[in-house]
Design a protein around this motif. Structure first.
Motif, short mmCIF file in Angstrom:
data_model
loop_
_atom_site.label_atom_id
_atom_site.label_comp_id
_atom_site.label_asym_id
_atom_site.label_seq_id
_atom_site.Cartn_x
_atom_site.Cartn_y
_atom_site.Cartn_z
N ARG A 134 0.60 -1.44 0.41
CA ARG A 134 -0.51 0.02 -0.07
C ARG A 134 1.10 1.00 0.13
O ARG A 134 0.52 1.90 -0.62
CB ARG A 134 -0.88 -0.13 0.66
N ARG A 135 2.19 1.05 0.79
CA ARG A 135 2.92 2.79 1.00
C ARG A 135 3.56 2.67 -0.53
O ARG A 135 3.81 3.69 -1.05
CB ARG A 135 3.87 2.47 2.23
N ASP A 136 3.96 1.22 -1.07
CA ASP A 136 4.71 1.10 -2.67
C ASP A 136 3.68 2.00 -3.40
O ASP A 136 4.30 2.98 -4.35
CB ASP A 136 4.79 0.19 -2.55
N ARG A 137 3.10 1.58 -3.11
CA ARG A 137 1.23 1.99 -4.26
C ARG A 137 1.07 3.54 -3.81
O ARG A 137 0.60 3.99 -4.60
CB ARG A 137 0.39 1.29 -4.39
N ASP A 138 1.45 4.29 -3.16
CA ASP A 138 1.13 5.37 -2.77
C ASP A 138 2.23 6.30 -3.09
O ASP A 138 1.63 7.61 -4.14
CB ASP A 138 1.17 6.00 -1.14
N GLY A 139 3.17 5.82 -3.84
CA GLY A 139 4.68 6.63 -4.96
C GLY A 139 4.96 8.16 -3.70
O GLY A 139 5.30 8.60 -4.29
N GLY A 140 4.54 8.44 -2.22
CA GLY A 140 5.23 8.99 -1.73
C GLY A 140 3.98 9.90 -1.89
O GLY A 140 4.21 11.55 -1.69
N LEU A 141 3.11 10.52 -2.46
CA LEU A 141 2.54 11.45 -2.84
C LEU A 141 2.11 12.29 -1.18
O LEU A 141 1.72 13.62 -1.40
CB LEU A 141 1.13 11.41 -4.41
N GLY A 142 1.24 11.48 -0.48
CA GLY A 142 1.51 12.29 1.06
C GLY A 142 1.92 12.89 1.80
O GLY A 142 1.90 14.06 1.71
N THR A 143 3.40 11.92 1.40
CA THR A 143 4.25 12.95 1.97
C THR A 143 5.00 13.73 1.64
O THR A 143 5.28 15.39 1.93
CB THR A 143 5.89 12.08 1.66
N ALA A 144 5.33 14.21 -0.36
CA ALA A 144 5.80 15.01 -1.00
C ALA A 144 4.27 16.21 -1.02
O ALA A 144 4.44 17.38 -0.33
CB ALA A 144 5.00 14.53 -2.31
N ALA A 145 3.07 15.66 -0.49
CA ALA A 145 2.28 16.77 -0.96
C ALA A 145 2.10 17.94 0.51
O ALA A 145 2.22 18.98 0.49
CB ALA A 145 0.60 16.75 -0.52
N LEU A 146 2.24 17.25 1.47
CA LEU A 146 2.82 17.93 2.73
C LEU A 146 4.07 18.54 2.74
O LEU A 146 3.93 19.93 3.12
CB LEU A 146 2.64 16.33 4.03
N ALA A 147 5.32 17.86 2.43
CA ALA A 147 6.66 18.96 2.40
C ALA A 147 5.90 20.20 1.88
O ALA A 147 6.26 21.30 1.88
CB ALA A 147 7.72 17.99 1.60
N LEU A 148 5.47 19.82 0.33
CA LEU A 148 5.51 21.02 -0.73
C LEU A 148 4.01 22.27 0.09
O LEU A 148 4.79 23.66 0.04
CB LEU A 148 5.15 20.62 -2.09
N GLY A 149 3.60 21.08 0.96
CA GLY A 149 2.47 22.38 1.57
C GLY A 149 3.05 23.52 2.79
O GLY A 149 3.04 24.39 2.88
N LEU A 150 3.35 22.97 3.22
CA LEU A 150 5.04 23.46 4.12
C LEU A 150 5.44 24.32 3.98
O LEU A 150 5.69 25.26 4.33
CB LEU A 150 5.18 22.38 5.40
N LEU A 151 5.99 24.17 2.71
CA LEU A 151 7.13 24.93 2.60
C LEU A 151 6.18 26.52 1.73
O LEU A 151 7.24 27.62 2.09
CB LEU A 151 8.13 24.16 1.14
N ALA A 152 5.37 26.37 1.22
CA ALA A 152 4.41 27.23 0.97
C ALA A 152 3.96 28.26 1.88
O ALA A 152 3.65 28.88 1.53
CB ALA A 152 3.17 26.35 -0.10
N VAL A 153 3.73 27.31 2.78
CA VAL A 153 3.27 28.20 3.46
C VAL A 153 4.20 29.04 4.94
O VAL A 153 4.01 29.81 5.14
CB VAL A 153 2.22 27.29 5.48
N GLY A 154 5.62 28.58 4.53
CA GLY A 154 6.92 29.01 5.10
C GLY A 154 6.90 29.92 4.63
O GLY A 154 7.80 31.36 4.64
N THR A 155 7.29 30.12 2.99
CA THR A 155 7.72 31.10 2.45
C THR A 155 6.45 31.68 1.09
O THR A 155 7.26 32.42 0.67
CB THR A 155 8.10 30.23 1.22
N CYS A 156 5.07 31.79 2.24
CA CYS A 156 4.43 32.53 1.08
C CYS A 156 4.45 34.23 1.75
O CYS A 156 3.98 34.73 0.13
CB CYS A 156 2.95 32.07 1.82
N TRP A 157 4.82 34.20 2.45
CA TRP A 157 5.12 35.87 2.73
C TRP A 157 6.32 36.79 1.90
O TRP A 157 6.47 37.84 1.23
CB TRP A 157 5.50 36.46 4.30
N LEU A 158 7.21 35.60 1.45
CA LEU A 158 7.74 36.00 0.13
C LEU A 158 7.02 36.46 -1.66
O LEU A 158 7.78 37.05 -2.70
CB LEU A 158 8.92 35.28 -0.19
N GLY A 159 6.56 36.09 -1.32
CA GLY A 159 5.06 36.09 -2.75
C GLY A 159 5.45 35.41 -3.58
O GLY A 159 4.60 34.43 -3.82
#
Length: 146
Positions: A21-46
């Motif tokens: 099940r984890r292999d089928r996921d392809g890491g999309l959840g982890t990637a989405a969470l990492a990108l979301g955290l980076l987006a929130v962390g850098t949003c004040w830069l525009g």
């Protein structure tokens, strides 16, 4: 006749179904969470918040959609990443859009002289001129007739 006891099955390891099940996921959840955290962390830069937020929205949507259609998956990380990426995208866009449209607040509450003294480029000088149109035309003439 007695048989020897069977050895315990792989203690401390996950079963094959969970690993698949984890292999089928392809890491999309982890990637989405990492990108979301980076987006929130850098949003004040525009722009970084807008870019990372957009990519995080796509990855989070795909991961959430796959989890919705497969009951064996949990889409919690994908959904969390999607929401954080949305926040980063919206805040970043809120910062970027006024600058793109030239509707910023540079020079508000200043006289024409103060505004022109603080202007650091042609764009800011145009903002000063648009905020003090009558005074600018009286001093420098109509810019459209030159």
């Amino acid at each position: 006749m007695t048989s020897a006891p069977q050895p315990p099955a792989r203690q401390g390891r996950r079963d094959d179904g969970e690993r698949d099940r984890r292999d089928r996921d392809g890491g999309l959840g982890t990637a989405a969470l990492a990108l979301g955290l980076l987006a929130v962390g850098t949003c004040w830069l525009g722009w970084p918040g807008v870019g990372l937020g957009l990519v995080g929205l796509v990855v989070g949507f795909i991961g959430s959609r796959r989890a919705f259609h497969d009951p064996q998956r949990s889409g919690a990380m994908s959904l969390s990443g999607f929401v954080l990426a949305l926040i980063g995208f919206v805040v970043g866009a809120w910062i970027v859009v006024p600058a793109l449209l030239g509707i910023g607040t540079f020079g508000e509450g200043l006289t024409l002289d103060e505004c022109m003294a603080q202007a650091q480029g042609q764009h800011e000088e145009r903002m000063c001129a648009s905020q003090h149109v009558d005074e600018y035309r009286a001093r420098y003439g109509d810019p459209g007739t030159g």
